[in-house]
Design an enzyme around this catalytic site. Structure first.
Site, PDB file in Angstrom:
ATOM      1  N   TYR A  60       8.585  22.990  -9.914  1.00 38.83           N
ATOM      2  CA  TYR A  60       7.595  22.057 -10.480  1.00 38.83           C
ATOM      3  C   TYR A  60       8.278  21.083 -11.444  1.00 38.83           C
ATOM      4  O   TYR A  60       8.002  19.884 -11.448  1.00 38.83           O
ATOM      5  CB  TYR A  60       6.520  22.858 -11.221  1.00 38.83           C
ATOM      6  CG  TYR A  60       5.317  22.029 -11.626  1.00 38.83           C
ATOM      7  CD1 TYR A  60       4.173  22.002 -10.841  1.00 38.83           C
ATOM      8  CD2 TYR A  60       5.324  21.276 -12.796  1.00 38.83           C
ATOM      9  CE1 TYR A  60       3.072  21.249 -11.202  1.00 38.83           C
ATOM     10  CE2 TYR A  60       4.228  20.506 -13.163  1.00 38.83           C
ATOM     11  CZ  TYR A  60       3.099  20.498 -12.369  1.00 38.83           C
ATOM     12  OH  TYR A  60       2.011  19.744 -12.733  1.00 38.83           O
TER      13      TYR A  60
ATOM     14  N   ASP B  85       7.955  -5.970  -6.002  1.00 41.09           N
ATOM     15  CA  ASP B  85       7.366  -5.056  -5.027  1.00 41.09           C
ATOM     16  C   ASP B  85       8.428  -4.952  -3.938  1.00 41.09           C
ATOM     17  O   ASP B  85       8.630  -5.872  -3.149  1.00 41.09           O
ATOM     18  CB  ASP B  85       6.045  -5.649  -4.509  1.00 41.09           C
ATOM     19  CG  ASP B  85       5.442  -4.823  -3.389  1.00 41.09           C
ATOM     20  OD1 ASP B  85       6.130  -3.931  -2.853  1.00 41.09           O
ATOM     21  OD2 ASP B  85       4.283  -5.086  -3.017  1.00 41.09           O
TER      22      ASP B  85
ATOM     23  N   PHE C  68       0.691  -8.314  -1.495  1.00 43.27           N
ATOM     24  CA  PHE C  68       0.208  -7.439  -0.424  1.00 43.27           C
ATOM     25  C   PHE C  68      -1.228  -6.997  -0.758  1.00 43.27           C
ATOM     26  O   PHE C  68      -1.633  -7.012  -1.916  1.00 43.27           O
ATOM     27  CB  PHE C  68       1.142  -6.225  -0.258  1.00 43.27           C
ATOM     28  CG  PHE C  68       0.713  -5.342   0.882  1.00 43.27           C
ATOM     29  CD1 PHE C  68       0.751  -5.808   2.185  1.00 43.27           C
ATOM     30  CD2 PHE C  68       0.231  -4.057   0.650  1.00 43.27           C
ATOM     31  CE1 PHE C  68       0.317  -5.006   3.235  1.00 43.27           C
ATOM     32  CE2 PHE C  68      -0.197  -3.255   1.697  1.00 43.27           C
ATOM     33  CZ  PHE C  68      -0.155  -3.732   2.998  1.00 43.27           C
ATOM     34  N   ASP C  69      -1.988  -6.591   0.265  1.00 46.43           N
ATOM     35  CA  ASP C  69      -3.424  -6.338   0.021  1.00 46.43           C
ATOM     36  C   ASP C  69      -3.697  -5.203  -0.963  1.00 46.43           C
ATOM     37  O   ASP C  69      -4.626  -5.295  -1.758  1.00 46.43           O
ATOM     38  CB  ASP C  69      -4.213  -6.158   1.323  1.00 46.43           C
ATOM     39  CG  ASP C  69      -3.677  -5.071   2.220  1.00 46.43           C
ATOM     40  OD1 ASP C  69      -2.477  -4.800   2.140  1.00 46.43           O
ATOM     41  OD2 ASP C  69      -4.448  -4.514   3.023  1.00 46.43           O
TER      42      ASP C  69
ATOM     43  N   LYS D 296       8.802   2.343   3.835  1.00 50.15           N
ATOM     44  CA  LYS D 296       9.455   1.246   4.562  1.00 50.15           C
ATOM     45  C   LYS D 296      10.976   1.416   4.402  1.00 50.15           C
ATOM     46  O   LYS D 296      11.595   2.173   5.121  1.00 50.15           O
ATOM     47  CB  LYS D 296       8.985  -0.113   4.024  1.00 50.15           C
ATOM     48  CG  LYS D 296       7.583  -0.500   4.441  1.00 50.15           C
ATOM     49  CD  LYS D 296       6.546   0.073   3.539  1.00 50.15           C
ATOM     50  CE  LYS D 296       5.162  -0.444   3.799  1.00 50.15           C
ATOM     51  NZ  LYS D 296       4.177   0.214   2.970  1.00 50.15           N
TER      52      LYS D 296
ATOM     53  N   HIS E  77     -10.716  -4.033   6.176  1.00 48.01           N
ATOM     54  CA  HIS E  77     -10.130  -4.022   7.518  1.00 48.01           C
ATOM     55  C   HIS E  77      -9.852  -2.606   8.021  1.00 48.01           C
ATOM     56  O   HIS E  77      -9.831  -2.362   9.208  1.00 48.01           O
ATOM     57  CB  HIS E  77      -8.863  -4.878   7.579  1.00 48.01           C
ATOM     58  CG  HIS E  77      -7.704  -4.334   6.815  1.00 48.01           C
ATOM     59  ND1 HIS E  77      -7.698  -4.262   5.440  1.00 48.01           N
ATOM     60  CD2 HIS E  77      -6.534  -3.807   7.211  1.00 48.01           C
ATOM     61  CE1 HIS E  77      -6.562  -3.729   5.044  1.00 48.01           C
ATOM     62  NE2 HIS E  77      -5.833  -3.437   6.089  1.00 48.01           N
TER      63      HIS E  77
ATOM     64  N   ALA F 219       9.229  -2.919  -1.271  1.00 44.56           N
ATOM     65  CA  ALA F 219       9.080  -2.111  -0.050  1.00 44.56           C
ATOM     66  C   ALA F 219      10.169  -2.398   0.994  1.00 44.56           C
ATOM     67  O   ALA F 219      10.668  -1.493   1.645  1.00 44.56           O
ATOM     68  CB  ALA F 219       7.698  -2.342   0.549  1.00 44.56           C
TER      69      ALA F 219
HETATM   70  N1  F0G Z   1       3.670  -3.492  -0.936  1.00 48.39           N
HETATM   71  C1  F0G Z   1       3.948  -3.983   0.272  1.00 48.39           C
HETATM   72  C2  F0G Z   1       4.726  -5.249   0.389  1.00 48.39           C
HETATM   73  C3  F0G Z   1       3.510  -3.312   1.418  1.00 48.39           C
HETATM   74  O1  F0G Z   1       3.773  -3.824   2.607  1.00 48.39           O
HETATM   75  C4  F0G Z   1       2.781  -2.104   1.245  1.00 48.39           C
HETATM   76  C5  F0G Z   1       2.300  -1.373   2.412  1.00 48.39           C
HETATM   77  C6  F0G Z   1       2.546  -1.624  -0.027  1.00 48.39           C
HETATM   78  C7  F0G Z   1       2.994  -2.350  -1.116  1.00 48.39           C
HETATM   79  C8  F0G Z   1       1.771  -0.348  -0.279  1.00 48.39           C
HETATM   80  O2  F0G Z   1       2.546   0.738   0.039  1.00 48.39           O
HETATM   81  O3  F0G Z   1       1.392   1.854   1.968  1.00 48.39           O
HETATM   82  O4  F0G Z   1       3.090   3.063   0.592  1.00 48.39           O
HETATM   83  O5  F0G Z   1       0.869   2.550  -0.335  1.00 48.39           O
HETATM   84  N2  F0G Z   1       2.279  -1.835   3.556  1.00 48.39           N
HETATM   85  C9  F0G Z   1       1.921  -1.173   4.786  1.00 48.39           C
HETATM   86  C10 F0G Z   1       1.950  -2.169   5.898  1.00 48.39           C
HETATM   87  C11 F0G Z   1       0.680  -0.366   4.725  1.00 48.39           C
HETATM   88  O6  F0G Z   1       1.506  -1.823   7.000  1.00 48.39           O
HETATM   89  O7  F0G Z   1       2.458  -3.272   5.717  1.00 48.39           O
HETATM   90  P1  F0G Z   1       1.932   2.121   0.604  1.00 48.39           P
END
Ligand code: F0G
Length: 459
Positions: free
Chosen positions: A72, A215, A124-125, A258, A450, A217
């Site tokens: 833990y 960000d 990102f969304d 990613k 979506h 990813a």
């Molecule tokens: N930032 C970016 C640029 C992303 O593309 C994503 C996720 C996230 C943050 C959030 O990360 O999914 O680990 O919580 N993108 C995926 C996509 C879902 O299909 O592009 P997460």
């Protein structure tokens, strides 16, 4: 003769996938209310819904999973990951989280207050969702070239410095908690940000005393494009480029699904101890104790190996060239795509592809459904459905780009699969004039609709 290009790995384990008939797919997608997220995975032949958590881990990553330490507190897996983040990305402090949006939730719980504005390149969304959920606003300062799919600008993820400075000089200092730079910029087509732009954003933000958050990813894919396209970086190693990129950030959020090449995981990293301490409080509440934060020890181990593998030049060359291969096949046939081809996905310009479908009938979603029906290939809409309604007016927001994203999982499919996808789209392209109607919404959620939206076909 020059030797042809081939993968820098061989396949040790395989997972069968199944073709279906058009009749089966007609029924399945109707039952799914024309929402591709509602399909069962076995109803999909080639799954390009996302490159997130869908990649194949290496044998070294699987081996590292076996030696995960599930304590833990203070597990060796945590320290393995801490060392990888310090050595590769250059951050002293970090907090594990269960995925990228959890990292956003924790960091924004510290930084974002109601009424704040958060500029960046197209957020990102989930990033935008976490900002708007806190009654703050995301301001898109991406360069205009990003929204012209024909423009061959090499760094269409760049932030327009004039737009950024205008935000910095319009709002009070305490209304702007940070600028977020998304590497690569997913929303605009997996488009990279140049080193010069990162440097300029950092300089300008320092002048105004604003934090710079990446960000991250797809940071390694971004580094690959800097090496390929930015003068002065041809001879630098990916590791050197990555280190310089992050030297311009105060903090980062990461979706390890990613460019961590793992199936689940994320983290926040920062240079400032005070921010680390403040974020720790929320991390413990939302994610878990600081030395696991929602991740199993074995997953932290796999991630520390993944961060090493993703910054390997041979790996990256394969990765980006496979995406480019699909893009080139589509371009040869005149299919409109975001150019140049980005790092993780090919983005098809649905407005140019389906010219007769009205924008109120969800053009990119219509194309995504057509592609599924044609060949069992699942892409994803990055358009009006994803853009949600304006939280104030409740009206649909029509984004500048209406795209079908074909996201390619890492180390998962071969170029034969890419050929199937390309030919399926070509078949639809040949009959595009006959497609004149799309869909209407039957049911939708107030935010991030979506994922769960239910649609009805308009005949
Ligand atoms: N930032 C970016 C640029 C992303 O593309 C994503 C996720 C996230 C943050 C959030 O990360 O999914 O680990 O919580 N993108 C995926 C996509 C879902 O299909 O592009 P997460």
């Amino acid at each position: 003769m020059e030797l042809p290009f081939a993968e820098s790995y061989r396949i040790k384990m395989v997972e069968p996938i199944f073709k279906s008939t058009r009749e089966q797919r007609e029924q399945w997608i109707k039952d799914a209310h024309y929402n591709l997220f509602n399909l069962k995975s076995e109803q999909v032949y080639i799954d390009l819904l996302t490159d997130s958590g869908t990649g194949a881990m290496s044998h070294n990553q699987w081996a590292a999973m076996m030696t995960g330490d599930e304590s833990y507190a203070g597990s060796s897996s945590y320290y393995n990951l801490k060392n990888a983040i310090r050595d590769i990305l250059g951050f002293e402090y970090f907090l594990p989280t269960h995925q990228g949006r959890a990292a956003e939730n924790v960091l924004f719980s510290v930084l974002v207050k109601p009424g704040n504005v958060v500029p960046g390149n197209s957020h990102f969304d989930t990033t935008k969702g976490h900002i708007e959920y806190r009654s703050a606003s995301a301001i898109d300062c991406t360069i205009d070239e990003a929204f012209d799919t024909e423009s061959l600008h090499p760094f269409k993820g760049n932030i327009d410095l004039e737009k950024l400075e205008s935000v910095y000089s319009t709002y009070q200092h305490d209304e702007i908690p940070m600028v977020i730079v998304t590497l690569t910029c997913n929303t605009s087509g997996g488009q990279p940000v140049s080193m010069q732009n990162l440097k300029d954003v950092s300089r300008l933000s320092k002048k105004y005393g604003i934090k710079v958050v990446f960000d991250s990813a797809r940071f390694a894919e971004n580094a690959w494009f800097i090496k390929e396209r930015e003068p002065g970086y041809e001879e630098k190693s990916i590791r050197e480029i990555v280190a310089e990129m992050f030297s311009y950030a105060d903090a980062m959020t990461m979706s390890s699904k990613k460019d961590g090449i793992v199936n689940i995981g994320g983290f926040i990293a920062m240079k400032d101890e005070e921010l680390f301490q403040n974020a720790s409080v929320f991390n413990i509440m939302y994610e878990g104790f600081n030395t696991y934060g929602g991740m199993a020890g074995r997953d932290m181990n796999a991630l520390s190996v993944g961060l090493n593998e993703v910054t390997d030049e041979h790996y990256l060359e394969n990765r980006v060239k496979q995406v480019e291969y699909l893009g080139n096949r589509l371009m040869e046939w005149g299919i409109p795509v975001q150019k140049p081809i980005g790092g993780h996905a090919v983005f098809v310009d649905a407005r140019k592809f389906l010219k007769h479908v009205p924008k109120e009938e969800y053009i990119a979603q219509t194309l995504a459904i057509e592609l599924y029906l044609e060949a069992g290939v699942r892409g994803v809409e990055v358009g009006t459905l994803l853009a949600d309604r304006d939280p104030k007016s409740g009206e649909n927001r029509f984004p500048k780009l209406e795209m079908l994203r074909l996201a390619i999982p890492r180390r998962t499919y071969t170029n034969n699969h890419m050929d199937v996808v390309a030919v399926a789209l070509k078949n639809i392209f040949d009959r595009r004039e006959k497609i004149v109607h799309g869909f209407r919404i039957e049911k939708e959620a107030p935010i991030m609709r979506h994922f769960t939206v239910e649609l009805e076909r308009i005949d």
